[in-house]
Design a protein around this motif. Structure first.
Motif, short mmCIF file in Angstrom:
data_model
loop_
_atom_site.label_atom_id
_atom_site.label_comp_id
_atom_site.label_asym_id
_atom_site.label_seq_id
_atom_site.Cartn_x
_atom_site.Cartn_y
_atom_site.Cartn_z
N THR A 45 0.83 -1.20 0.00
CA THR A 45 0.00 0.00 0.00
C THR A 45 0.86 1.25 0.00
OG1 THR A 45 -1.66 -1.19 1.29
CG2 THR A 45 -1.83 1.20 1.22
N ARG A 46 0.47 2.22 -0.82
CA ARG A 46 1.11 3.53 -0.82
C ARG A 46 0.43 4.41 0.23
NH1 ARG A 46 3.96 5.39 -5.33
NH2 ARG A 46 2.96 7.44 -5.16
N LYS A 47 1.23 4.97 1.11
CA LYS A 47 0.68 5.83 2.16
C LYS A 47 1.26 7.24 2.02
CE LYS A 47 -0.12 2.13 5.53
NZ LYS A 47 0.16 1.63 6.91
N ARG A 48 0.36 8.21 1.93
CA ARG A 48 0.77 9.60 1.79
C ARG A 48 1.02 10.20 3.18
NH1 ARG A 48 -0.80 12.71 -2.59
NH2 ARG A 48 -2.05 14.15 -1.32
N LEU A 49 2.09 10.96 3.31
CA LEU A 49 2.42 11.51 4.61
C LEU A 49 1.41 12.55 5.10
CD1 LEU A 49 5.03 9.92 4.21
CD2 LEU A 49 6.26 11.85 5.23
N ILE A 50 0.61 13.08 4.20
CA ILE A 50 -0.43 14.01 4.63
C ILE A 50 -1.58 13.27 5.30
CG2 ILE A 50 -1.86 14.07 2.53
CD1 ILE A 50 -1.89 17.15 2.85
N ARG A 51 -1.58 11.93 5.18
CA ARG A 51 -2.52 11.04 5.85
C ARG A 51 -3.97 11.38 5.51
NH1 ARG A 51 0.30 6.61 7.77
NH2 ARG A 51 2.29 7.30 8.60
N ASP A 52 -4.24 11.47 4.23
CA ASP A 52 -5.58 11.85 3.76
C ASP A 52 -6.44 10.65 3.38
OD1 ASP A 52 -3.92 11.20 1.65
OD2 ASP A 52 -4.55 12.85 0.36
N LYS A 53 -5.93 9.46 3.52
CA LYS A 53 -6.70 8.28 3.11
C LYS A 53 -7.39 7.62 4.29
CE LYS A 53 -5.30 8.82 -1.12
NZ LYS A 53 -6.23 9.37 -2.13
N LYS A 54 -6.63 7.16 5.26
CA LYS A 54 -7.21 6.47 6.42
C LYS A 54 -7.56 7.44 7.54
CE LYS A 54 -6.12 3.00 9.95
NZ LYS A 54 -5.13 2.01 10.41
N TRP A 55 -6.68 8.40 7.80
CA TRP A 55 -6.87 9.29 8.95
C TRP A 55 -7.62 10.57 8.59
CZ3 TRP A 55 -5.73 7.89 13.88
CH2 TRP A 55 -4.94 6.76 14.04
N PHE A 56 -7.65 10.94 7.32
CA PHE A 56 -8.35 12.14 6.84
C PHE A 56 -7.81 13.41 7.51
CE2 PHE A 56 -11.34 8.54 6.65
CZ PHE A 56 -11.47 8.45 5.27
N PHE A 57 -6.48 13.51 7.57
CA PHE A 57 -5.83 14.67 8.18
C PHE A 57 -5.54 15.78 7.16
CE2 PHE A 57 -3.65 12.16 11.87
CZ PHE A 57 -4.86 12.09 12.53
N GLN A 58 -6.03 15.66 5.94
CA GLN A 58 -5.64 16.61 4.89
C GLN A 58 -6.09 18.04 5.15
OE1 GLN A 58 -7.76 14.07 4.56
NE2 GLN A 58 -9.33 14.42 3.01
N HIS A 59 -6.98 18.25 6.10
CA HIS A 59 -7.45 19.60 6.38
C HIS A 59 -6.77 20.20 7.61
CE1 HIS A 59 -11.04 17.97 4.02
NE2 HIS A 59 -10.43 18.82 3.25
N TYR A 60 -5.71 19.56 8.08
CA TYR A 60 -4.88 20.13 9.14
C TYR A 60 -3.60 20.69 8.52
CZ TYR A 60 -7.75 17.76 12.67
OH TYR A 60 -8.79 17.35 13.46
N PRO A 61 -2.96 21.66 9.21
CA PRO A 61 -1.70 22.19 8.67
C PRO A 61 -0.67 21.08 8.48
CG PRO A 61 -2.52 23.61 10.40
CD PRO A 61 -3.40 22.40 10.40
N TYR A 62 -0.12 21.02 7.27
CA TYR A 62 0.85 19.98 6.91
C TYR A 62 2.11 20.65 6.40
CZ TYR A 62 3.07 16.20 4.28
OH TYR A 62 3.97 15.28 3.80
N PHE A 63 3.25 20.19 6.88
CA PHE A 63 4.54 20.74 6.47
C PHE A 63 5.45 19.57 6.09
CE2 PHE A 63 2.64 23.57 9.52
CZ PHE A 63 2.80 24.82 8.96
#
Length: 350
Positions: A2-20
């Motif tokens: 599985t490809r996991k994005r560090l912005i964590r927008d797939k499982k955790w849905f963190f894409q709307h938090y500040p990401y750096f």
């Protein structure tokens, strides 16, 4: 795998938090570093760790520090509590790291994980998934053996002296946060059509409480500063004295205190206003001039109903526009679009 994005927008849905996301090259760490700042949200816990008991993994004020060392086969996630103590580590054994088209770093997960806590829990997780992947032919014998060796190395290197690992992670976090402190998120805010439905017959405009509450949530979520671009800014301390002396923009001057008070009730402060310069003919030009004079701005969003300017003369600025329906005011969908723009690496000036 599985490809996991560090912005964590797939499982955790963190894409709307500040990401750096940044590279770090120093005596402490060399590789890719990312931070997710959880600026709000209910707490979630893992309760399967006997020494730690209930360990927080997400919640308001927490920070996820993610590390992918150069020439390494692991992705380390340290979940920091608001007081900068680590709650739990989750280390993925990985096949490789790469970047998606939008610039977000990803890693290819090779199933095996190591979970450990400051209290001394050490758990090898998902060995069954690794075995199944090998038995199905998804992983070669070489990949399978490499994953097992990496799991053992993670335990030896990170779990042998957990206090030292925590100090190491905290030092990386502090270094990253120093870089981030120099950057600003900004919301360029129009008022009419965004916080109200403009009434041409009303001298004092009626602001929409729901729109202001949404703006408050947006400021909290993004850690952004408000810069007013509306004509209402003529009532700000920068211009009100001149306007009153010259008997111009009376309505805007009288509406400004109403705006300040309404925002203050929702704990929103106005950081600044765009420059009023008669040589600048449009909002596009005003915002471009403001950005040029404030190079510390890392990313920004323009909230506007585009009554007088659709920003089409400057495609770079238009890419940061969130168009707000003037008949509805600021909506939840506008908040989500704003967060997406704030986290778009292609629009950042790192």
């Amino acid at each position: 795998m599985t490809r996991k994005r560090l912005i964590r927008d797939k499982k955790w849905f963190f894409q709307h938090y500040p990401y750096f996301q940044m590279r770090m090259e120093n005596e402490i760490f060399t590789g890719l570093v990312s931070l997710i700042q959880l600026t709000d949200g209910e707490y979630l816990y893992w309760d399967f760790l006997p020494q730690a008991g209930k360990a927080a993994v997400a919640g308001k004020g927490m920070v996820w520090l993610q590390l992918i060392p150069d020439r390494g086969s692991r992705a380390i996630t340290a979940m920091f509590l608001p007081d900068k103590r680590v709650s739990v580590w989750y280390v993925d054994v990985i096949e490789e790291a790469a970047y998606d088209a939008d610039g977000v770093a990803v890693f290819v997960d090779k199933y095996l994980d190591v979970i450990f806590t400051p209290q001394g829990d050490v758990k090898i997780d998902d060995r069954d998934e690794l075995d199944a992947a090998y038995q199905s032919g998804e992983l070669s014998r070489e990949q399978y053996d490499a994953a097992l060796l990496e799991g053992e190395a993670i335990v030896d290197e990170l779990c042998g002296d957990i206090p030292a690992t925590e100090r190491w992670c905290r030092e990386i976090l502090e270094n990253a946060e120093k870089e981030i402190e120099q950057k600003q998120f900004v919301i360029f805010l129009d008022v009419d059509g965004v916080l109200d439905v403009f009434d041409s017959n009303a001298y004092i405009q009626k602001l929409i409480p729901e729109a202001i509450e949404r703006l408050s949530r947006l400021v909290t979520r993004t850690n952004a500063k408000i810069v007013v671009i509306s004509d209402w800014r003529y009532g700000s301390k920068s211009y009100v004295e001149y306007c009153r002396e010259n008997n111009i923009f009376a309505a805007q001057c009288d509406n400004w205190p109403y705006l300040e008070e309404a925002l203050k009730r929702e704990s929103i402060s106005i950081h600044d206003v765009t420059t009023w310069d008669r040589e600048l003919k449009t909002r596009t030009e005003e915002i471009a001039a403001y950005l040029e004079s404030n190079p510390q701005i890392y990313n920004y969003v323009i909230l506007d109903d585009c009554y007088s300017d659709d920003y089409s003369s400057n495609p770079e600025l238009q890419a940061h526009l969130v168009y707000v329906d003037a008949l509805k005011g600021l909506q939840d969908c506008d908040l989500m679009k704003t967060c997406e723009i704030m986290n778009c690496l292609e629009l950042r000036k790192w």
